[in-house]
Design a protein around this motif. Sequence first.
Motif, PDB file in Angstrom:
ATOM      1  N   PRO A  15       0.813  -1.212   0.000  1.00 45.85           N
ATOM      2  CA  PRO A  15       0.000   0.000   0.000  1.00 45.85           C
ATOM      3  C   PRO A  15       0.853   1.272   0.000  1.00 45.85           C
ATOM      4  O   PRO A  15       1.834   1.355   0.733  1.00 45.85           O
ATOM      5  CB  PRO A  15      -0.790  -0.106   1.313  1.00 45.85           C
ATOM      6  N   GLY A  16       0.497   2.224  -0.873  1.00 53.02           N
ATOM      7  CA  GLY A  16       1.183   3.513  -0.893  1.00 53.02           C
ATOM      8  C   GLY A  16       2.359   3.580  -1.849  1.00 53.02           C
ATOM      9  O   GLY A  16       2.768   4.673  -2.243  1.00 53.02           O
ATOM     10  N   VAL A  17       2.910   2.440  -2.233  1.00 52.19           N
ATOM     11  CA  VAL A  17       4.130   2.431  -3.059  1.00 52.19           C
ATOM     12  C   VAL A  17       3.859   2.980  -4.463  1.00 52.19           C
ATOM     13  O   VAL A  17       4.571   3.871  -4.942  1.00 52.19           O
ATOM     14  CB  VAL A  17       4.754   1.021  -3.118  1.00 52.19           C
ATOM     15  N   LYS A  48       1.437   4.856  -5.511  1.00 53.34           N
ATOM     16  CA  LYS A  48       1.032   6.255  -5.466  1.00 53.34           C
ATOM     17  C   LYS A  48       2.239   7.176  -5.364  1.00 53.34           C
ATOM     18  O   LYS A  48       2.228   8.310  -5.835  1.00 53.34           O
ATOM     19  CB  LYS A  48       0.122   6.461  -4.248  1.00 53.34           C
ATOM     20  N   LYS A  49       3.298   6.682  -4.739  1.00 58.03           N
ATOM     21  CA  LYS A  49       4.500   7.476  -4.549  1.00 58.03           C
ATOM     22  C   LYS A  49       5.386   7.473  -5.796  1.00 58.03           C
ATOM     23  O   LYS A  49       5.880   8.509  -6.219  1.00 58.03           O
ATOM     24  CB  LYS A  49       5.297   6.878  -3.384  1.00 58.03           C
TER      25      LYS A  49
END
Length: 124
Positions: free
Chosen positions: A30-32, A34-35
Motif C-alpha cells: 500500500p502507498g508504493v 502512489k509514490k
Amino acid sequence: SSSALSTGRTQTLLWLSQVLNAVPILLRIPGVAKKALPALKDFLYLLDNLLTEHKTTWDSAQPPRDLTDAFLAEMEKAKGNPESSFNDENLRMFISDLFMAGMVTTSTTLAWALLLMILHPDVQ
Ligand code: HEM
C-alpha cells in the motif's frame, strides 16, 4: 528543468520506479504505487521537454552537439523506413535509460567518496 532531475527526492523515487519495474509485485505494498508513478511521469515530462528543445534548436548543417543530435540525424536518414530503430519512441527510451543509469550510480559514488574522505582526513 535539469535541476529538478538532480534533486535527491527525484533520484530516490526514480530508483524506486526501476526496482518496481524489475519486481512489480512490490506495487501491491500500500502507498508504493502512489509514490513512485507520479515521479516517473514527472521525469518523462521533463525528458520530453528537453527533447523538444533539442529538436527545435537542432541544425542538421552543424556537427552534432551531443548524442541526441546524432540520434536525430539518424532519424532523418531513416525517414520513411519503418524497419529502422531510429524513431521518436526509441530516442525517448534511450535518453531516459542514460539518465537513469547515470544519476543514482554517480550520486551514490560521490556520496560514498565524501563520506570516506570525512572518515579518513589523511587522504583528503
Ligand atoms: C559511478 C557511476 C556508475 C556506476 C557505479 C555504474 C555501474 C554500472 C554497472 C555495474 C554496469 C553493468 C551492469 C550489468 O551489466 O549488470 C553498468 C552498465 C551501464 N551503465 Fe553504468 N555506472 C555508472 C555510471 C554510468 C553513467 C554516468 C551512465 C550513462 C550516462 C551509465 C550507463 C550505463 C549503461 C548504458 C550500461 C549498460 C551497458 C551495456 O550493457 O551495454 N553508467 N553501469
